[in-house]
Design a protein around this motif. Structure first.
Motif, short mmCIF file in Angstrom:
data_model
loop_
_atom_site.label_atom_id
_atom_site.label_comp_id
_atom_site.label_asym_id
_atom_site.label_seq_id
_atom_site.Cartn_x
_atom_site.Cartn_y
_atom_site.Cartn_z
N ALA A 79 0.83 -1.21 0.00
CA ALA A 79 0.00 0.00 0.00
C ALA A 79 0.87 1.26 0.00
O ALA A 79 0.59 2.22 -0.72
CB ALA A 79 -0.94 0.00 1.21
N ILE A 80 1.95 1.23 0.80
CA ILE A 80 2.89 2.36 0.84
C ILE A 80 3.52 2.55 -0.54
O ILE A 80 3.66 3.67 -1.04
CB ILE A 80 4.01 2.07 1.88
N ALA A 81 3.89 1.44 -1.15
CA ALA A 81 4.52 1.51 -2.48
C ALA A 81 3.56 2.06 -3.52
O ALA A 81 3.94 2.85 -4.38
CB ALA A 81 5.02 0.12 -2.88
N GLU A 82 2.30 1.66 -3.42
CA GLU A 82 1.31 2.14 -4.39
C GLU A 82 1.10 3.65 -4.25
O GLU A 82 1.00 4.37 -5.23
CB GLU A 82 -0.02 1.40 -4.21
N ARG A 83 1.05 4.12 -3.01
CA ARG A 83 0.82 5.55 -2.77
C ARG A 83 2.00 6.40 -3.20
O ARG A 83 1.84 7.55 -3.58
CB ARG A 83 0.63 5.82 -1.29
N SER A 84 3.20 5.85 -3.07
CA SER A 84 4.41 6.66 -3.25
C SER A 84 5.03 6.52 -4.65
O SER A 84 5.97 7.23 -4.96
CB SER A 84 5.45 6.25 -2.22
N GLY A 85 4.50 5.59 -5.42
CA GLY A 85 5.09 5.35 -6.74
C GLY A 85 6.23 4.34 -6.69
O GLY A 85 6.79 3.97 -7.72
N LEU A 86 6.59 3.88 -5.49
CA LEU A 86 7.66 2.89 -5.37
C LEU A 86 7.21 1.51 -5.88
O LEU A 86 8.01 0.58 -5.96
CB LEU A 86 8.11 2.76 -3.92
N ILE A 87 5.93 1.40 -6.21
CA ILE A 87 5.39 0.11 -6.66
C ILE A 87 6.12 -0.38 -7.92
O ILE A 87 6.29 -1.58 -8.12
CB ILE A 87 3.86 0.21 -6.90
N HIS A 88 6.60 0.57 -8.75
CA HIS A 88 7.32 0.16 -9.96
C HIS A 88 8.66 -0.49 -9.59
O HIS A 88 9.02 -1.54 -10.12
CB HIS A 88 7.53 1.36 -10.88
N ALA A 89 9.36 0.14 -8.66
CA ALA A 89 10.64 -0.41 -8.21
C ALA A 89 10.43 -1.74 -7.49
O ALA A 89 11.21 -2.68 -7.65
CB ALA A 89 11.35 0.58 -7.28
N LEU A 90 9.36 -1.83 -6.71
CA LEU A 90 9.05 -3.08 -6.01
C LEU A 90 8.77 -4.20 -7.01
O LEU A 90 9.28 -5.31 -6.88
CB LEU A 90 7.85 -2.88 -5.08
N GLY A 91 7.98 -3.88 -8.03
CA GLY A 91 7.66 -4.87 -9.06
C GLY A 91 8.91 -5.35 -9.78
O GLY A 91 9.09 -6.55 -10.01
N GLU A 92 9.80 -4.41 -10.10
CA GLU A 92 11.04 -4.78 -10.80
C GLU A 92 11.93 -5.64 -9.90
O GLU A 92 12.57 -6.58 -10.36
CB GLU A 92 11.80 -3.53 -11.24
N TYR A 93 11.95 -5.29 -8.64
CA TYR A 93 12.76 -6.02 -7.65
C TYR A 93 12.30 -7.48 -7.57
O TYR A 93 13.10 -8.42 -7.66
CB TYR A 93 12.60 -5.34 -6.30
N VAL A 94 10.99 -7.65 -7.42
CA VAL A 94 10.43 -9.01 -7.28
C VAL A 94 10.65 -9.79 -8.58
O VAL A 94 11.04 -10.96 -8.56
CB VAL A 94 8.93 -8.95 -6.91
N LEU A 95 10.44 -9.14 -9.70
CA LEU A 95 10.64 -9.82 -10.99
C LEU A 95 12.08 -10.31 -11.13
O LEU A 95 12.33 -11.45 -11.53
CB LEU A 95 10.31 -8.86 -12.14
N ARG A 96 13.04 -9.45 -10.77
CA ARG A 96 14.45 -9.84 -10.87
C ARG A 96 14.76 -11.04 -9.99
O ARG A 96 15.42 -11.99 -10.39
CB ARG A 96 15.34 -8.66 -10.49
N GLU A 97 14.26 -10.98 -8.76
CA GLU A 97 14.46 -12.09 -7.82
C GLU A 97 13.90 -13.39 -8.41
O GLU A 97 14.53 -14.44 -8.34
CB GLU A 97 13.71 -11.81 -6.50
N VAL A 98 12.71 -13.29 -8.96
CA VAL A 98 12.03 -14.47 -9.50
C VAL A 98 12.79 -15.03 -10.70
O VAL A 98 12.98 -16.25 -10.82
CB VAL A 98 10.57 -14.12 -9.86
N LEU A 99 13.25 -14.14 -11.57
CA LEU A 99 13.97 -14.60 -12.77
C LEU A 99 15.28 -15.29 -12.36
O LEU A 99 15.64 -16.34 -12.91
CB LEU A 99 14.23 -13.44 -13.72
N ASN A 100 15.99 -14.69 -11.40
CA ASN A 100 17.21 -15.33 -10.90
C ASN A 100 16.90 -16.70 -10.31
O ASN A 100 17.63 -17.67 -10.53
CB ASN A 100 17.86 -14.45 -9.82
N GLN A 101 15.82 -16.76 -9.55
CA GLN A 101 15.45 -18.01 -8.90
C GLN A 101 15.08 -19.08 -9.90
O GLN A 101 15.45 -20.24 -9.76
CB GLN A 101 14.30 -17.75 -7.92
N LEU A 102 14.32 -18.69 -10.93
CA LEU A 102 13.95 -19.66 -11.97
C LEU A 102 15.20 -20.22 -12.64
O LEU A 102 15.29 -21.43 -12.89
CB LEU A 102 13.04 -19.00 -13.01
#
Ligand code: C2E
Ligand code: MG
Ligand code: MG
Ligand code: MG
Length: 282
Positions: A79-102
């Motif tokens: 919710a904090i990320a959505e309000r502040s615009g950090l949601i884009h960075a959060l999404g990229e962070y999670v995606l990178r983690e997931v791709l590395n993990q795969l």
């Protein structure tokens, strides 16, 4: 409000509005830093085919083990990320983690067909979102069909046409989409007709209530029935008991996810978890 979504294990402010705003600002600053310094982690929870207990895929869930505050629940920091615009960075962070993990799982011979990532509809507000995402996935040599997105709607859709365009584009690249928390929040029946999704995830409140509440059982049954008529698949989340898993299977629900099968766990724990035979066999 942030306060309402807080969980018992995370002490949140009972103070007034000013304090809340200050607290939110502090968390925003800390979240930005956490994203920059790699403080966030991703946990994985299995999705099992209810008919035979085999692993269908996994869901990636973001975690923030805060050095001072303790674990901040995703409901708060998303919710904090959505309000502040950090949601884009959060999404990229999670995606990178997931791709590395795969990549690691593939290299180790651990069979994970797909990872479902939660996608806040706010992330679609960036016109370049889909192209950036597609490039990232390709640069890791991961097939887009192995990444699925669980769409969550925390507010009414603000730009339905632009959102729809993005979702169609996402789908056209091979990414599968599903509606998360269906039956709760802002999703409605017309979305089933309009969105390019093939799977519905039934909100866990219905599954939770099913043991004691006839209406929750009827609603769950109706959602599964509706999905079948629309040729959509169903996933039940929040499955905590064997009785629930069997009941859902008998209803014709395709996939189950919840503490009965396993809690979300670190990537390493998940790799170990997949090594022995599964605990549930239809
Ligand atoms: P969700 O996507 O609906 O995820 C399901 C939530 O239920 C997760 O909570 C999961 O840990 C929890 N859960 C799973 N099985 C059970 C069960 O059997 N019983 C109960 N009581 N709970 C169960 P979590 O991890 O706290 O995540 C909360 C929400 O935060 C997620 O709901 C999702 O909307 C959001 N979220 C989490 N990670 C991300 C992320 O990387 N990006 C975005 N945009 N949102 C995320
Ligand atoms: Mg989800
Ligand atoms: Mg949910
Ligand atoms: Mg949710």
């Amino acid at each position: 409000a942030v306060k309402e979504t807080g969980k018992a294990d995370f002490r949140f402010y009972e103070e007034g509005m000013l304090e809340q705003a200050r607290e939110r600002l502090a968390l925003t600053v800390e979240l930005r830093e956490a994203l920059q310094t790699g403080q966030l982690a991703v946990e994985y929870q299995p999705k099992r085919n209810l008919r035979d207990g085999t692993l269908a895929g996994v869901e990636a869930l973001a975690r923030w083990p805060h050095p001072v505050r303790g674990d901040v629940p995703p409901a708060i920091f998303v919710a904090i990320a959505e309000r502040s615009g950090l949601i884009h960075a959060l999404g990229e962070y999670v995606l990178r983690e997931v791709l590395n993990q795969l990549q690691s799982w593939d290299a180790a011979g651990t069979v994970v067909d797909y990872v479902a990532i939660n996608l806040s509809m706010h992330e679609l507000s960036r016109p370049a979102f889909v192209d950036t995402l597609h490039r990232a996935v390709r640069s890791y040599g991961v097939d887009p069909t192995r990444i699925r997105f669980e769409l969550t709607e925390s507010t009414a859709m603000r730009e339905p046409e632009e959102t729809m365009r993005q979702l169609v584009k996402l789908r056209s690249h091979g990414f599968d989409l599903l509606i998360d928390d269906f039956g709760a929040g802002y999703w409605n029946l017309s979305h089933l007709r309009e969105l390019p999704v093939g799977t519905i995830k039934i909100d866990q409140s219905f599954v939770r209530g099913s043991a004691s509440n006839l209406a929750d059982r009827e609603i769950t049954e109706a959602i599964v029935g509706l999905a079948k008529k629309l040729n959509m698949r169903t996933i039940a989340e929040g499955v905590e008991t064997r009785a629930q898993a069997e009941w859902l299977r008998d209803l014709g629900c395709d996939i189950g996810q919840g503490y009965f099968f396993a809690r979300p766990m670190s990537a390493d724990a998940f790799t170990r978890y997949l090594a022995p035979t599964p605990a549930y066999a239809g």
